[in-house]
Design a protein around this motif. Structure first.
Motif, PDB file in Angstrom:
ATOM      1  N   PRO A  26      -2.122   7.972   6.700  1.00 54.89           N
ATOM      2  CA  PRO A  26      -3.505   7.538   5.419  1.00 54.89           C
ATOM      3  C   PRO A  26      -3.344   6.664   5.253  1.00 54.89           C
ATOM      4  CG  PRO A  26      -0.966   7.250   5.164  1.00 54.89           C
ATOM      5  CD  PRO A  26      -0.892   8.487   6.551  1.00 54.89           C
ATOM      6  N   GLN A  27      -5.142   6.831   6.583  1.00 50.30           N
ATOM      7  CA  GLN A  27      -5.479   5.701   6.928  1.00 50.30           C
ATOM      8  C   GLN A  27      -6.311   4.320   6.033  1.00 50.30           C
ATOM      9  OE1 GLN A  27      -4.985   4.395   9.457  1.00 50.30           O
ATOM     10  NE2 GLN A  27      -5.049   5.553  10.959  1.00 50.30           N
ATOM     11  N   ALA A  28      -6.351   5.080   4.419  1.00 47.00           N
ATOM     12  CA  ALA A  28      -7.381   4.206   3.349  1.00 47.00           C
ATOM     13  C   ALA A  28      -6.223   3.830   2.682  1.00 47.00           C
ATOM     14  CB  ALA A  28      -7.680   5.038   2.134  1.00 47.00           C
ATOM     15  N   LEU A  29      -4.630   4.103   2.520  1.00 48.19           N
ATOM     16  CA  LEU A  29      -3.812   4.005   1.764  1.00 48.19           C
ATOM     17  C   LEU A  29      -3.390   2.611   2.555  1.00 48.19           C
ATOM     18  CD1 LEU A  29      -1.573   6.844   0.501  1.00 48.19           C
ATOM     19  CD2 LEU A  29      -3.204   5.226  -0.781  1.00 48.19           C
ATOM     20  N   ARG A  30      -3.368   2.891   4.247  1.00 48.94           N
ATOM     21  CA  ARG A  30      -2.829   1.626   5.270  1.00 48.94           C
ATOM     22  C   ARG A  30      -3.422   0.962   5.266  1.00 48.94           C
ATOM     23  NH1 ARG A  30      -2.739   2.132  11.848  1.00 48.94           N
ATOM     24  NH2 ARG A  30      -0.632   0.556  11.729  1.00 48.94           N
ATOM     25  N   VAL A  31      -5.401   0.587   5.014  1.00 49.29           N
ATOM     26  CA  VAL A  31      -5.728  -0.551   4.461  1.00 49.29           C
ATOM     27  C   VAL A  31      -5.907  -1.046   3.654  1.00 49.29           C
ATOM     28  CG1 VAL A  31      -8.122  -1.069   4.324  1.00 49.29           C
ATOM     29  CG2 VAL A  31      -7.250   0.501   6.579  1.00 49.29           C
ATOM     30  N   ALA A  32      -5.477  -0.770   2.332  1.00 51.13           N
ATOM     31  CA  ALA A  32      -5.302  -1.200   1.032  1.00 51.13           C
ATOM     32  C   ALA A  32      -3.756  -1.670   1.389  1.00 51.13           C
ATOM     33  CB  ALA A  32      -4.902   0.811  -0.082  1.00 51.13           C
ATOM     34  N   GLU A  33      -3.057  -0.890   1.327  1.00 55.26           N
ATOM     35  CA  GLU A  33      -1.822  -2.091   1.641  1.00 55.26           C
ATOM     36  C   GLU A  33      -2.227  -3.488   2.833  1.00 55.26           C
ATOM     37  OE1 GLU A  33       2.012  -3.342   1.405  1.00 55.26           O
ATOM     38  OE2 GLU A  33       1.173  -2.282   0.255  1.00 55.26           O
ATOM     39  N   ALA A  34      -3.032  -3.385   3.516  1.00 59.07           N
ATOM     40  CA  ALA A  34      -2.986  -4.312   4.568  1.00 59.07           C
ATOM     41  C   ALA A  34      -4.084  -5.686   3.478  1.00 59.07           C
ATOM     42  CB  ALA A  34      -3.783  -4.278   5.539  1.00 59.07           C
ATOM     43  N   LEU A  35      -5.409  -4.712   2.790  1.00 59.74           N
ATOM     44  CA  LEU A  35      -5.367  -6.512   2.187  1.00 59.74           C
ATOM     45  C   LEU A  35      -5.014  -6.413   0.764  1.00 59.74           C
ATOM     46  CD1 LEU A  35      -8.848  -4.381   2.142  1.00 59.74           C
ATOM     47  CD2 LEU A  35      -8.641  -6.148   3.334  1.00 59.74           C
ATOM     48  N   ASN A  36      -3.485  -5.828   0.651  1.00 63.78           N
ATOM     49  CA  ASN A  36      -2.884  -6.663  -0.599  1.00 63.78           C
ATOM     50  C   ASN A  36      -2.388  -7.256   0.219  1.00 63.78           C
ATOM     51  OD1 ASN A  36      -4.042  -4.974  -2.936  1.00 63.78           O
ATOM     52  ND2 ASN A  36      -2.097  -2.830  -1.990  1.00 63.78           N
ATOM     53  N   ARG A  37      -2.125  -7.338   0.755  1.00 63.81           N
ATOM     54  CA  ARG A  37      -0.905  -8.535   1.508  1.00 63.81           C
ATOM     55  C   ARG A  37      -1.241  -9.563   1.896  1.00 63.81           C
ATOM     56  NH1 ARG A  37       4.075  -5.410   5.255  1.00 63.81           N
ATOM     57  NH2 ARG A  37       4.573  -3.737   3.781  1.00 63.81           N
ATOM     58  N   LEU A  38      -2.888  -9.420   2.512  1.00 59.33           N
ATOM     59  CA  LEU A  38      -3.900 -10.577   3.371  1.00 59.33           C
ATOM     60  C   LEU A  38      -4.517 -11.095   1.946  1.00 59.33           C
ATOM     61  CD1 LEU A  38      -5.921  -9.805   6.221  1.00 59.33           C
ATOM     62  CD2 LEU A  38      -4.785 -11.020   6.136  1.00 59.33           C
ATOM     63  N   LEU A  39      -4.773 -10.445   1.247  1.00 62.87           N
ATOM     64  CA  LEU A  39      -5.952 -11.122  -0.064  1.00 62.87           C
ATOM     65  C   LEU A  39      -4.741 -12.171  -1.436  1.00 62.87           C
ATOM     66  CD1 LEU A  39      -9.186  -9.413   0.681  1.00 62.87           C
ATOM     67  CD2 LEU A  39      -7.530 -11.429   1.437  1.00 62.87           C
ATOM     68  N   ASN A  70      -1.383 -11.572  -1.120  1.00 66.25           N
ATOM     69  CA  ASN A  70       0.081 -11.997  -0.689  1.00 66.25           C
ATOM     70  C   ASN A  70       1.598 -10.953  -1.847  1.00 66.25           C
ATOM     71  OD1 ASN A  70       2.302 -12.550   0.329  1.00 66.25           O
ATOM     72  ND2 ASN A  70       2.222 -14.254  -1.557  1.00 66.25           N
ATOM     73  N   ARG A  71       0.604  -9.213  -1.414  1.00 69.59           N
ATOM     74  CA  ARG A  71       1.978  -8.161  -2.594  1.00 69.59           C
ATOM     75  C   ARG A  71       1.843  -7.071  -1.312  1.00 69.59           C
ATOM     76  NH1 ARG A  71      -1.606  -5.864  -7.124  1.00 69.59           N
ATOM     77  NH2 ARG A  71      -1.698  -4.295  -5.936  1.00 69.59           N
ATOM     78  N   ALA A  72       3.399  -7.265  -0.996  1.00 70.69           N
ATOM     79  CA  ALA A  72       3.270  -5.846  -0.316  1.00 70.69           C
ATOM     80  C   ALA A  72       4.538  -5.153  -0.770  1.00 70.69           C
ATOM     81  CB  ALA A  72       4.803  -6.336   0.903  1.00 70.69           C
ATOM     82  N   GLU A  73       4.387  -3.209  -0.845  1.00 70.81           N
ATOM     83  CA  GLU A  73       4.971  -2.179  -0.940  1.00 70.81           C
ATOM     84  C   GLU A  73       5.781  -2.133   0.401  1.00 70.81           C
ATOM     85  OE1 GLU A  73       4.783   0.866  -3.427  1.00 70.81           O
ATOM     86  OE2 GLU A  73       2.834   0.301  -3.001  1.00 70.81           O
ATOM     87  N   GLU A  74       7.243  -2.201   0.734  1.00 75.06           N
ATOM     88  CA  GLU A  74       7.569  -2.183   2.279  1.00 75.06           C
ATOM     89  C   GLU A  74       7.758  -0.448   2.343  1.00 75.06           C
ATOM     90  OE1 GLU A  74       8.139  -3.819   4.404  1.00 75.06           O
ATOM     91  OE2 GLU A  74       7.717  -6.167   3.375  1.00 75.06           O
ATOM     92  N   ASP A  75       8.046   0.475   1.641  1.00 74.45           N
ATOM     93  CA  ASP A  75       8.197   2.289   1.563  1.00 74.45           C
ATOM     94  C   ASP A  75       6.723   2.931   0.629  1.00 74.45           C
ATOM     95  OD1 ASP A  75       9.234   3.876   3.032  1.00 74.45           O
ATOM     96  OD2 ASP A  75      10.423   4.360   1.677  1.00 74.45           O
ATOM     97  N   GLY A  76       6.378   2.082   0.577  1.00 70.37           N
ATOM     98  CA  GLY A  76       4.875   3.353   0.232  1.00 70.37           C
ATOM     99  C   GLY A  76       4.703   4.020   1.091  1.00 70.37           C
ATOM    100  N   ALA A  77       3.719   4.774  -0.009  1.00 69.16           N
ATOM    101  CA  ALA A  77       2.993   5.828   0.497  1.00 69.16           C
ATOM    102  C   ALA A  77       1.852   5.641   1.324  1.00 69.16           C
ATOM    103  CB  ALA A  77       2.151   6.702  -1.038  1.00 69.16           C
TER     104      ALA A  77
END
Length: 269
Positions: A217-230, A232-239
């Motif tokens: 799920p690359q779109a979800l992975r990119v969203a998680e990366a941007l959330n962490r970068l911009l 500072n919010r992480a979902e460790e075991d997300g979709a």
């Protein structure tokens, strides 16, 4: 932060020609635009990245670790390597192993990149085989591109006795799988080999290959990366950690009656 039109995120990349890289770049550009930001693509294999640091809000590395020199130049700037966001590789290996076993394949191998396959993926595959009373054959080692996959599988077909050859092959990437399928087709001599892979580029679904994949799920992975970068919010075991099977033809190994019998994909050796 979403309302800042000057936000500029550096995308560090040393293999722009890879099809997965192109797809990731498109997704990053789309999502960052939606957040009011921009992408600056930087070749991580050169020293040109460091002088650009003062222009950047954050930086993301598409594959591999961030170079120490760039990390030092970035100082306190938010940095993230996508490799720090691992998929559930155990689930991928187990699901693909179970699929190949369900087709009746008895001898299953693995085609891995020279830098090593994901340990959890191999564990998942080995676990599925062990539950069926089988063991994984010695891995075949290739490079990263389809030509390397082709040469590795062709060499294996030439040296292995027909009665002892593997019947199915799980590949580290769809590029390696394309090479493997072409090698079987070119080898001929009645050889058949079921092939599946982790990764699902656009080419995998084409009528040339009909490659069965574990899609990430690359779109979800990119969203998680941007959330962490911009943010500072992480979902460790997300979709974003999960994937799904995309069933096509290549895991069968031989052409079957019906739709597959009319298809011109590589599995019709």
């Amino acid at each position: 932060m979403y309302n800042n039109p000057c936000q500029l995120v550096g995308v560090l990349c040393d293999d722009i020609s890879h099809p997965h890289t192109a797809a990731l770049l498109q997704e990053l550009h789309r999502q960052l635009n939606a957040r009011g930001g921009k992408v600056l693509l930087v070749d991580a294999a050169t020293d040109s990245a460091r002088p650009l640091v003062p222009l950047l809000t954050a930086a993301i590395q598409l594959s591999g670790p961030i170079a120490p020199a760039f990390r030092a130049a970035a100082g306190r700037m938010p940095l993230l390597a996508l490799d720090e966001l691992p998929f559930d590789d155990f689930a991928a290996g187990a699901a693909l192993g179970e699929l190949l076993l369900a087709q009746g394949h008895q001898r299953i191998g693995y085609l891995q990149q020279a830098n090593g396959a994901a340990a959890a993926r191999l564990d998942g595959l080995s676990s599925a085989l062990a539950a069926a009373g089988k063991t994984l054959h010695a891995p075949l080692i290739a490079g990263r591109d389809r030509e390397s996959g082709y040469q590795t599988v062709m060499a294996y077909l030439k040296r292995a006795r027909a009665a002892e050859r593997i019947q199915a092959l799980l590949c580290d990437s769809d590029l390696l799988a394309f090479g493997a399928l072409q090698a079987v087709r070119d080898f001929g001599q009645g050889a058949h080999l079921a092939v599946a892979a982790v990764g699902d580029s656009e080419e995998a679904a084409t009528s040339t290959w009909h490659l069965t994949c574990w899609a990430q799920p690359q779109a979800l992975r990119v969203a998680e990366a941007l959330n962490r970068l911009l943010l500072n919010r992480a979902e460790e075991d997300g979709a974003w950690r999960r994937g799904e099977l995309r069933l096509r033809h290549s895991h069968h190994g031989k052409a079957l009656l019906g739709e597959m019998g009319q298809c011109g994909c590589a599995i019709r050796h």
